[in-house]
Design a protein around this motif. Sequence first.
Motif, PDB file in Angstrom:
ATOM      1  N   THR A 128       1.432  -1.744   2.944  1.00  0.00           N
ATOM      2  CA  THR A 128       1.575  -2.037   4.348  1.00  0.00           C
ATOM      3  C   THR A 128       0.966  -3.232   3.606  1.00  0.00           C
ATOM      4  N   THR A 129       0.673  -3.321   2.448  1.00  0.00           N
ATOM      5  CA  THR A 129      -0.523  -4.453   1.875  1.00  0.00           C
ATOM      6  C   THR A 129       0.628  -5.261   0.682  1.00  0.00           C
ATOM      7  N   ARG A 158       2.735  -8.167   1.413  1.00  0.00           N
ATOM      8  CA  ARG A 158       3.332  -9.314   1.414  1.00  0.00           C
ATOM      9  C   ARG A 158       1.628 -10.107   1.882  1.00  0.00           C
ATOM     10  N   THR A 159       0.802  -9.384   1.258  1.00  0.00           N
ATOM     11  CA  THR A 159      -0.831  -9.814   1.806  1.00  0.00           C
ATOM     12  C   THR A 159      -1.545 -10.369   0.370  1.00  0.00           C
ATOM     13  N   ASP A 160      -2.883 -11.102   0.508  1.00  0.00           N
ATOM     14  CA  ASP A 160      -3.557 -12.054  -0.943  1.00  0.00           C
ATOM     15  C   ASP A 160      -3.229 -10.667  -2.040  1.00  0.00           C
ATOM     16  N   ALA A 161      -3.326  -9.426  -1.961  1.00  0.00           N
ATOM     17  CA  ALA A 161      -4.087  -8.756  -2.266  1.00  0.00           C
ATOM     18  C   ALA A 161      -3.180  -7.194  -2.464  1.00  0.00           C
ATOM     19  N   PRO A 162      -2.122  -6.813  -2.906  1.00  0.00           N
ATOM     20  CA  PRO A 162      -1.451  -5.812  -2.435  1.00  0.00           C
ATOM     21  C   PRO A 162      -2.055  -5.301  -2.953  1.00  0.00           C
ATOM     22  N   ASP A 163      -1.686  -3.400  -3.213  1.00  0.00           N
ATOM     23  CA  ASP A 163      -2.290  -2.648  -2.933  1.00  0.00           C
ATOM     24  C   ASP A 163      -1.469  -1.563  -4.279  1.00  0.00           C
ATOM     25  N   TRP A 164      -1.231  -2.137  -4.914  1.00  0.00           N
ATOM     26  CA  TRP A 164       0.274  -0.918  -5.874  1.00  0.00           C
ATOM     27  C   TRP A 164       0.095  -0.180  -6.665  1.00  0.00           C
ATOM     28  N   GLN A 165      -1.618   0.158  -6.359  1.00  0.00           N
ATOM     29  CA  GLN A 165      -2.360   1.660  -7.126  1.00  0.00           C
ATOM     30  C   GLN A 165      -2.131   3.551  -6.389  1.00  0.00           C
ATOM     31  N   PRO A 166      -1.029   3.053  -4.577  1.00  0.00           N
ATOM     32  CA  PRO A 166      -0.937   4.642  -4.212  1.00  0.00           C
ATOM     33  C   PRO A 166       0.664   5.001  -4.446  1.00  0.00           C
ATOM     34  N   TRP A 167       1.610   3.693  -4.925  1.00  0.00           N
ATOM     35  CA  TRP A 167       2.711   3.896  -5.167  1.00  0.00           C
ATOM     36  C   TRP A 167       3.202   4.283  -6.308  1.00  0.00           C
TER      37      TRP A 167
END
Length: 350
Positions: A249-250, A252-261
Motif C-alpha cells: 500500500t506504500t 507508489r508513495t514518496d516514502a515506501p515502507d519496505w520494513q514489514p515485507w
Amino acid sequence: MTLATDSLSITPQILSLISELDEFKGAWKALGTLAPERLSALRRVATIESIGSSTRIEGAKLSDREVERLLSNLEIRQFETRDEQEVAGYAQTMETVFAHADSIELTENHIKQLHRDLLRHSAKDERHRGEYKTNPNHVSAFDAEGREIGVVFETATPFDTPHKMRELVEWTRSALAERTLHPLLVIGIFTVVFLEIHPFQDGNGRLSRILTTLLLLRAGYAYVPYSSLESVIEQSKEGYYLALRQTQTTIRTDAPDWQPWTLYFLRSLQQQKARLEKKLERERITATSLPSLSTEILALAKEHGRLTIGQIVTLTGANRNTVKKHLQSLVAANHLAQHGRGKGTWYGRA
C-alpha cells in the motif's frame, strides 16, 4: 525504476539476518559430507513440500502425499482436476529452474516463458498463459478449505502493467549488477513489487515463488532446493498477507515502507535455513550411528516414500533376512514406521 529504496532502513536486525544467511551460504559451499544420493533425497522431499505448499497457498487442496503420488506419474499428459494441473506445471517449472538457473537471466521474456510453463497443463488458462493480463485482477486470501476470504490488495491495471514490469526488471538487474543493495534485499523488493503489479491473469503467487528461487540460486544461495521456502510461507500465511499489504500500500508513495515485507522475507529465509540445518544434523547423526545398509534403506525410504521388503532387496542387492533385521532395528529406533501386515506390509519414514 522510480522506487524509493532510500527509505529502506538497514536496521541491526536486518543486518543480523543477512549475516546469518550469508554465513550458511558460505558453509554450504564447503559442505561435502553428504553423499549425492542423500542430497538427492533431501531435495525430493523439499520439492514435494514446495509444490504442495505453493499451490495450497493459492487455494489448491492436494496434500503432500497426493503431490508425491502425482509426481511419480508425470509422464501422464492429461490431468483430471485443476489442482493436479497446477501441481504438474509447478513441478516441471521448478525442475527447469533447478537445472538451468545459471542460464535463465531475469528478463521479461524469461518471466513470460516461465509463466507459460507453469500453466502448461491448464486448459482454462490457455488463452492468457505467457502473456500479461488484459483484465483487472486483485490479490485474494484463501482459508484452509480453499475458500476466498477477501481481497488483500488491488493491483496494477492492465494498461500500466507492461511498463511497470519493464521498470521492475530493469531496476532489479541494475541493482544486482551494481550491488547498490545486498542481493537478498533486492530479491525481496523484486518479489513484493512483482506481486503488487500482479502482471498475469492467474498464477502470480506461484510464479513469484519460482522467481524468488531463481534469483536466490543466481545469487549463489545454492542450498535453497533442499529446504522448502514455500512450506515456511504456507505455515505463516497470515503474516505473509499482512506483510505484503503493509508494504504494497506504500510502494507508489514518496516514502515506501519496505520494513514489514523485508523482515518477513528475511525471517522466512532464516526459517528455511534452520529447517535445513536440522535435517543435515539428523543426516549426520544417522550416517555416523547406523550400519551402512540401514543408512541406505533410510535414504531409499526418503526418496520413494514407501517401500516393501521386496523392493529394498531389489534396490540394495542385500539378503532378504538381512534386510528384515535392519528394518526391525530401524522401526524399533523410530527411524521408520511399519504399515500393514503380511504381504501388504510396507515401510515409510516415521
